[in-house]
Structures are given as C-alpha cells and as structure tokens.
Design a protein around this motif. Structure first.
Motif, PDB file in Angstrom:
ATOM      1  N   LYS A 244       0.835  -1.215   0.000  1.00 33.61           N
ATOM      2  CA  LYS A 244       0.000   0.000   0.000  1.00 33.61           C
ATOM      3  C   LYS A 244       0.869   1.264   0.000  1.00 33.61           C
ATOM      4  CE  LYS A 244      -4.030  -1.965   2.326  1.00 33.61           C
ATOM      5  NZ  LYS A 244      -4.916  -1.876   3.498  1.00 33.61           N
ATOM      6  N   ASP A 245       1.983   1.220   0.734  1.00 35.77           N
ATOM      7  CA  ASP A 245       2.872   2.388   0.785  1.00 35.77           C
ATOM      8  C   ASP A 245       3.437   2.690  -0.590  1.00 35.77           C
ATOM      9  OD1 ASP A 245       2.396   2.649   3.466  1.00 35.77           O
ATOM     10  OD2 ASP A 245       4.247   1.604   4.081  1.00 35.77           O
ATOM     11  N   MET A 246       3.843   1.607  -1.344  1.00 35.83           N
ATOM     12  CA  MET A 246       4.382   1.809  -2.685  1.00 35.83           C
ATOM     13  C   MET A 246       3.308   2.370  -3.609  1.00 35.83           C
ATOM     14  SD  MET A 246       7.541   1.044  -2.701  1.00 35.83           S
ATOM     15  CE  MET A 246       8.755   0.135  -1.736  1.00 35.83           C
ATOM     16  N   ALA A 247       2.068   1.895  -3.438  1.00 31.76           N
ATOM     17  CA  ALA A 247       0.972   2.382  -4.292  1.00 31.76           C
ATOM     18  C   ALA A 247       0.701   3.858  -4.013  1.00 31.76           C
ATOM     19  CB  ALA A 247      -0.287   1.545  -4.055  1.00 31.76           C
ATOM     20  N   SER A 248       0.755   4.205  -2.685  1.00 34.45           N
ATOM     21  CA  SER A 248       0.496   5.611  -2.307  1.00 34.45           C
ATOM     22  C   SER A 248       1.587   6.519  -2.838  1.00 34.45           C
ATOM     23  CB  SER A 248       0.409   5.719  -0.780  1.00 34.45           C
ATOM     24  OG  SER A 248       0.274   7.063  -0.371  1.00 34.45           O
ATOM     25  N   LEU A 249       2.842   6.042  -2.775  1.00 35.94           N
ATOM     26  CA  LEU A 249       3.962   6.847  -3.269  1.00 35.94           C
ATOM     27  C   LEU A 249       3.851   7.028  -4.771  1.00 35.94           C
ATOM     28  CD1 LEU A 249       6.648   8.239  -2.543  1.00 35.94           C
ATOM     29  CD2 LEU A 249       7.807   6.049  -2.984  1.00 35.94           C
ATOM     30  N   SER A 250       3.387   6.035  -5.464  1.00 34.73           N
ATOM     31  CA  SER A 250       3.225   6.114  -6.910  1.00 34.73           C
ATOM     32  C   SER A 250       2.181   7.187  -7.273  1.00 34.73           C
ATOM     33  CB  SER A 250       2.806   4.745  -7.454  1.00 34.73           C
ATOM     34  OG  SER A 250       2.524   4.831  -8.838  1.00 34.73           O
ATOM     35  N   GLU A 251       1.079   7.195  -6.494  1.00 37.11           N
ATOM     36  CA  GLU A 251       0.029   8.198  -6.756  1.00 37.11           C
ATOM     37  C   GLU A 251       0.553   9.617  -6.537  1.00 37.11           C
ATOM     38  OE1 GLU A 251      -3.326   7.323  -4.382  1.00 37.11           O
ATOM     39  OE2 GLU A 251      -3.831   5.452  -5.425  1.00 37.11           O
ATOM     40  N   GLU A 252       1.338   9.793  -5.470  1.00 37.80           N
ATOM     41  CA  GLU A 252       1.867  11.135  -5.178  1.00 37.80           C
ATOM     42  C   GLU A 252       2.807  11.601  -6.285  1.00 37.80           C
ATOM     43  OE1 GLU A 252       3.593  11.337  -1.323  1.00 37.80           O
ATOM     44  OE2 GLU A 252       1.775  10.682  -0.298  1.00 37.80           O
ATOM     45  N   PHE A 253       3.680  10.638  -6.792  1.00 41.60           N
ATOM     46  CA  PHE A 253       4.577  11.001  -7.900  1.00 41.60           C
ATOM     47  C   PHE A 253       3.782  11.385  -9.142  1.00 41.60           C
ATOM     48  CE2 PHE A 253       8.592   9.232  -6.057  1.00 41.60           C
ATOM     49  CZ  PHE A 253       9.426  10.248  -6.442  1.00 41.60           C
ATOM     50  N   THR A 254       2.718  10.656  -9.406  1.00 40.31           N
ATOM     51  CA  THR A 254       1.897  10.937 -10.590  1.00 40.31           C
ATOM     52  C   THR A 254       1.244  12.314 -10.478  1.00 40.31           C
ATOM     53  OG1 THR A 254       1.466   8.569 -10.878  1.00 40.31           O
ATOM     54  CG2 THR A 254      -0.029  10.113 -11.980  1.00 40.31           C
ATOM     55  N   ASP A 255       0.665  12.583  -9.267  1.00 42.30           N
ATOM     56  CA  ASP A 255       0.040  13.915  -9.042  1.00 42.30           C
ATOM     57  C   ASP A 255       1.062  15.022  -9.213  1.00 42.30           C
ATOM     58  OD1 ASP A 255      -2.373  12.742  -8.561  1.00 42.30           O
ATOM     59  OD2 ASP A 255      -2.231  12.840  -6.353  1.00 42.30           O
ATOM     60  N   LEU A 256       2.255  14.821  -8.670  1.00 45.99           N
ATOM     61  CA  LEU A 256       3.299  15.835  -8.754  1.00 45.99           C
ATOM     62  C   LEU A 256       3.668  16.092 -10.211  1.00 45.99           C
ATOM     63  CD1 LEU A 256       5.351  17.676  -7.363  1.00 45.99           C
ATOM     64  CD2 LEU A 256       6.901  15.705  -7.200  1.00 45.99           C
ATOM     65  N   TYR A 257       3.721  15.056 -10.993  1.00 43.02           N
ATOM     66  CA  TYR A 257       4.080  15.199 -12.404  1.00 43.02           C
ATOM     67  C   TYR A 257       3.056  16.083 -13.125  1.00 43.02           C
ATOM     68  CZ  TYR A 257       5.221  14.008 -17.237  1.00 43.02           C
ATOM     69  OH  TYR A 257       5.551  14.102 -18.570  1.00 43.02           O
ATOM     70  N   TYR A 258       1.781  15.772 -12.925  1.00 44.13           N
ATOM     71  CA  TYR A 258       0.746  16.549 -13.634  1.00 44.13           C
ATOM     72  C   TYR A 258       0.648  17.997 -13.119  1.00 44.13           C
ATOM     73  CZ  TYR A 258      -0.788  12.298 -15.939  1.00 44.13           C
ATOM     74  OH  TYR A 258      -0.833  11.167 -16.709  1.00 44.13           O
ATOM     75  N   ARG A 259       0.886  18.174 -11.827  1.00 46.13           N
ATOM     76  CA  ARG A 259       0.875  19.547 -11.288  1.00 46.13           C
ATOM     77  C   ARG A 259       2.008  20.364 -11.897  1.00 46.13           C
ATOM     78  NH1 ARG A 259       1.173  18.521  -5.124  1.00 46.13           N
ATOM     79  NH2 ARG A 259       1.629  20.768  -5.082  1.00 46.13           N
ATOM     80  N   LEU A 260       3.204  19.776 -11.999  1.00 44.51           N
ATOM     81  CA  LEU A 260       4.332  20.489 -12.616  1.00 44.51           C
ATOM     82  C   LEU A 260       4.063  20.759 -14.090  1.00 44.51           C
ATOM     83  CD1 LEU A 260       7.493  18.802 -11.027  1.00 44.51           C
ATOM     84  CD2 LEU A 260       6.795  21.195 -10.855  1.00 44.51           C
ATOM     85  N   GLU A 261       3.357  19.836 -14.728  1.00 46.14           N
ATOM     86  CA  GLU A 261       3.023  20.032 -16.132  1.00 46.14           C
ATOM     87  C   GLU A 261       2.117  21.268 -16.290  1.00 46.14           C
ATOM     88  OE1 GLU A 261       2.366  16.810 -19.605  1.00 46.14           O
ATOM     89  OE2 GLU A 261       0.726  16.931 -18.134  1.00 46.14           O
ATOM     90  N   ASP A 262       1.153  21.459 -15.358  1.00 47.23           N
ATOM     91  CA  ASP A 262       0.276  22.648 -15.389  1.00 47.23           C
ATOM     92  C   ASP A 262       1.085  23.912 -15.153  1.00 47.23           C
ATOM     93  OD1 ASP A 262      -1.973  21.177 -15.897  1.00 47.23           O
ATOM     94  OD2 ASP A 262      -2.612  21.033 -13.782  1.00 47.23           O
ATOM     95  N   ILE A 263       2.006  23.830 -14.187  1.00 48.55           N
ATOM     96  CA  ILE A 263       2.844  25.007 -13.881  1.00 48.55           C
ATOM     97  C   ILE A 263       3.697  25.381 -15.085  1.00 48.55           C
ATOM     98  CG2 ILE A 263       4.777  25.827 -12.485  1.00 48.55           C
ATOM     99  CD1 ILE A 263       3.614  24.187 -10.149  1.00 48.55           C
ATOM    100  N   CYS A 264       4.219  24.404 -15.765  1.00 51.53           N
ATOM    101  CA  CYS A 264       5.049  24.673 -16.950  1.00 51.53           C
ATOM    102  C   CYS A 264       4.222  25.326 -18.054  1.00 51.53           C
ATOM    103  CB  CYS A 264       5.672  23.365 -17.455  1.00 51.53           C
ATOM    104  SG  CYS A 264       6.939  22.711 -16.351  1.00 51.53           S
TER     105      CYS A 264
END
Length: 536
Positions: A244-264
């Motif tokens: 579950k921890d690995m799954a949660s970390l994966s979701e956070e990385f994915t969210d971070l990627y899309y948020r940075l994409e919006d900022i860019c």
C-alpha cells in the motif's frame, strides 16, 4: 367638574385640602392672603408650566393633586415640582406627559385671569375669539385652509429656490460638464490604479528571460526536470503492486508530475504574453498619471471618482430639466392658490354668519351686565393675502353709550367694562364648549356697586349650567356664592402658612361683612351682608 384639590409645600401653602361643589364657589380673602397662589396651583394641576421657585422654602418638592370629573369618568391629576427643577405628571397614578395633562385639562376647566382681559385689546386675538364661538361650525374649514396653505407655502418655497438658483446653475453648468467630460474621457475601471502593469513593463526583459530559463530547465535541457520526473514516476509505478505504501507513493509522484506540467504550461503562457514595447510602457505611465490626477481632484480612489461622476450626472440632469420642473411647479402653485382661496372664501362666509350670531349673543349678555345702551359689531374684513388662518381680519367694535359711534375696544373701554365684556364672551362660549368648570380670578377688577351685583348675578346664572370657582374681593359677588371659602395667612417665628377654610352660613355673613366694612364690623354691616345674601 373639579371636586377636590390637595396642595402641599407650594409657596406659602404647607398642606391644604379643598372640596369644591357644584354651583358657584366663591373664594375671598384679604389682599396678600394668597388667593393668587391657590389659582396658580390649580393652573399647574391643569397643565401650566412648572416653576421650581414655587417649592416651599426648606422642602424638596411641591405636590398638587386635583380630582375632576368629565361625565362619569374620574380623573386624578398629580403634579410634582422638585426644587432641583425636575417635575413629574401623573394621570390616575400613571406617569404621563404634560401634553396629556393639558389635553384632559382643556376639556375639564377654563381659567380666566385678571390679565386675560387684555386679550380683548389685541385685534389679533379677536379672530381667535370668533373662531372659538360655535367652533364646530368652522373647525373643519380652518383645518382645510391650514392644509392648503402649508402645501401652497411649500410649493412656493421650492419654486423660489429653483428660480434663485437658476442663474447659479447656468454658471456652474459648464463647469460640471467639463468635470464630467474629463472623467468620462478617462474611461476608468475599478481597481485599474494598481502599479503592477507598469512594474511588469519596466522589468519585461528580465521577466521574459527568467520565465524562459525556468521553462527550459523543465523541458529543454538534457536531461530535463520533466524527463527525470517522468522516469521516476514510471519506476515507482512498476513496484506499486508490492504494498500500500508503494501504491500511495506512486500516486503522489503521478500527481506531482501533472501539477508540474500545469505550472510549466503557465510559465510558457506568461513568457509568451511578455512584451518589450517602450511605447506600451510610456502609455501605461501616462495612464497612471491621468488616474492619479483624477483621484487628487475628485476623490481618493477610483471608486470615489466614479461616485462623484454620478453626482455630476444628477446635477446636470437637474439643471437641464429645470425649465420642465419650473413649469410643473408654477402649474401646481396656481392650482394650490386657487384651492386655498376657494377654501378661504368658504371660511369667510362661515365666519361672517357666526359674527352676526355672536353680535346678537354679546348684545344680549351686555344688556344683562348693565350695558343698556351698548351696541356691538363683530367686523370681518379681507386681508390682501391669505394665511394659515384664512384671509380674514376680525375686529370687535363697541359703543357703550347712546349716540356714540362704534369704535375699537381699546379706544373706549375701561377696565370694569372690559371685565364685563370678557365675562359675557366667556358665558357665550362656555355654553357651546361644554367645559364643566369655569374659574375666574378677580374678574371684578374695575367694577363696584350695582355693576358688581349684576356681575354676581351673571356668575350665579352661569353656575346653573357650569361649576364656577371665582376669586373676588367684592361683597356683592361674594354674596352670590352657593359655597364660600376664605383664604388667610398665619405666621410663627420662622414661617408663613396659607389656609383655605370652607365657611358656614354664619361665617359667610361675617366674611361678607368684613368685605363691606373692613377692620370694623358693626351690626349695620352684618345686616347689610345678610341683605346682600338674601337678594341673590
């Protein structure tokens, strides 16, 4: 009627209670005994203004209580006058205003003092006297005239103000237009006085370079931030099934990627919107100077300037529509004046009819009061301009001797004649007012002998339909009383006290004898007193 009055700590009165009866109540006493003090106390109970100087020396307050009846309704009126200047009014135990007391008192009693005769000499009071006679016949007309006059006066004031301000409005009109045009040309928008745009233009080159560097770092450099983050997202995603921890970390990385994409994306848009035009900078600076100048002249903020523009618009509308308003007001004024004059004419007609009736009534009363050759005229004439009281001037004219022409009262009437004329008028008016109690304070001023007896008989006649309370110093009038009272003073080493005592039949004879003979009372004066009483 007034059945009782209680007076405590009022001037020289410490504590007295007096019961009045139906008919003619006569109060006598030596000069200076305090007769006027009793009338003043009754007057206060009936609503006159309080004066703290009447509070007996050494006490905190004076209390006057009066019991009266209007039909079957009993009223207990209490006035408290404090030495500090405060005063309190109560009606049947409830605190009320002085106006409420006066409202009841006006229906309960009418006080006629010796100085009221002077009102007969004032021509302006004559119209009041005429209107008080059979007043129900003119009350509604007087109210109508007063209402029209108020409306007419209001309209005239508004029109006068408009006309007086017309020249000033024309002078200011161009100035208002100049100010309005200046604000309109600026085409202000709320909040546009922010300095952000000028700051952006002044630093546009640096802003463009830095936004570009940030965007390049994210996408263009090798390896770029987004490439590295994408690899990290993919690597973690491949092991997300392990826990579950690995799954949660994966979701956070994915969210971070899309948020940075919006900022860019925002970085790119902001970079593309940056301009380097010096002309735009100059225009922005000029715009800011214009805004600041308008704020200094018309308000501290753009909102203040825009509000002032609305005020200017209202002023301009008023000035530009003044001719239309003037036309409307002049038409309204003409209509109101016509209605006022018509109403005044109806009131004049009613007053003229009443004047003829009052003439006859006064004539009859004066004959009863020993004016056998008198003639009276109640003259109603027109004023040049109407007032709130109509368009009439009323004058009482009289001739007291045969062969003499009618003249104004103040030209021919003596003090004694004045007292009898006022008594005649009071008798006439009271018969229509239905006021149960009439109070006369030394109405006998200036008369004596046969005339005094006649006045006494007239008071006795009036007392058959009204309760009458009369203060007198004449034995002929005192002898006419149904109930007699004597006011007297007593003193000790420190104070003076005033008393009011009801008199028995024998005491009444002795009091009238005192009025006849003064300090020395003889059998002859006692016999004369008895004869006066028997002739009543």
């Amino acid at each position: 009627m007034i059945s009782h009055i209680s007076i405590k700590n009022f001037a020289t009165i410490e504590n007295i209670d007096v019961d009045f009866e139906d008919g003619l109540n006569i109060i006598t006493g030596e000069t200076g005994s305090g007769k006027s003090i009793v009338i003043e106390a009754i007057s206060l109970a009936l609503g006159s203004r309080a004066d703290s100087s009447y509070v007996r020396t050494g006490t905190d307050k004076a209390v006057i209580q009066l019991v009266g009846y209007l039909g079957d309704d009993e009223f207990v009126i209490t006035r408290e006058i404090c030495a500090t200047g405060k005063n309190l009014c109560r009606l049947n135990g409830e605190i009320v205003t002085l106006g409420r007391i006066s409202q009841i008192a006006s229906k309960l009693a009418d006080i006629h003092g010796q100085y009221d005769n002077q009102s007969l000499l004032d021509p302006e009071y004559h119209i009041v006297m005429l209107d008080s006679y059979r007043h129900e016949e003119t009350d509604s007309l007087r109210e109508e005239v007063s209402r029209y006059y108020d409306e007419f006066s209001r309209c005239r004031r508004v029109l006068a103000s408009l006309l007086s301000g017309e020249k000033e409005s024309k002078r200011k009109l161009e100035f208002y237009r100049f100010e309005a045009d200046e604000i309109d040309k600026a085409d202000l928008m709320p909040g546009e006085d922010s300095a952000d745009r000028i700051s952006l233009l002044q630093n546009s080159e640096k802003i463009y370079e830095n936004l570009g560097s940030a965007y390049d770092a994210m996408y263009e450099e090798s390896p770029s931030v987004m490439d590295g983050l994408g690899s990290a997202v993919k690597a973690v995603e491949e092991i997300s099934f392990c826990s579950k921890d690995m799954a949660s970390l994966s979701e956070e990385f994915t969210d971070l990627y899309y948020r940075l994409e919006d900022i860019c994306r925002q970085l790119r848009n902001m970079k593309d919107s940056v301009t380097f035009s010096p002309a735009d900078l100059d225009m922005a600076i000029l715009r800011q100077e214009t805004i600041e100048n308008l704020k200094k002249k018309y308000g501290g903020t753009i909102d203040d300037v825009l509000r002032y523009r609305e005020e200017l618009r209202a002023r301009l509308d008023e000035a530009e529509n003044s001719d239309e308003k003037k036309t409307v007001l002049m038409k309204e004024l003409k209509s109101l004046r016509s209605s006022l004059l018509e109403s005044c004419a109806r009131l004049t007609e009613a007053r003229t009819i009443k004047a003829a009736q009052l003439e006859q009534a006064i004539q009859k009363e004066l004959i009863d009061l020993n004016f056998p050759d008198s003639k009276v005229a109640v003259q109603v004439s027109s004023l040049d301009e109407p007032s709130a009281n109509g368009a009439d001037q009323v004058r009482f004219l009289i001739s007291t001797n045969k062969g003499e022409p009618l003249k104004p009262l103040d030209k021919i009437v003596s003090g004694g004649e004045m007292s009898r004329i006022m008594l005649a008028f009071k008798n006439i008016v009271s018969s229509y007012d239905q006021i149960p109690t009439l109070i006369f304070d030394e109405i006998d001023t200036g008369i004596s002998g046969i005339t005094a007896s006649i006045v006494g008989n007239k008071l006795r006649e009036i007392s058959r339909s009204h309760q009458v309370i009369c203060i007198t110093h004449l034995p002929q009038i005192a002898a006419a009383g149904d109930h007699n009272f004597r006011i007297h003073k007593e003193s000790d080493d420190s104070s003076t006290y005033t008393f009011v005592d009801p008199l028995t039949a024998d005491e009444t004879v002795m009091e009238i004898a005192r009025l006849l003979g003064g300090a020395v009372i003889t059998d002859s004066t006692i016999q004369s007193a008895r004869e006066l009483i028997s002739r009543r």
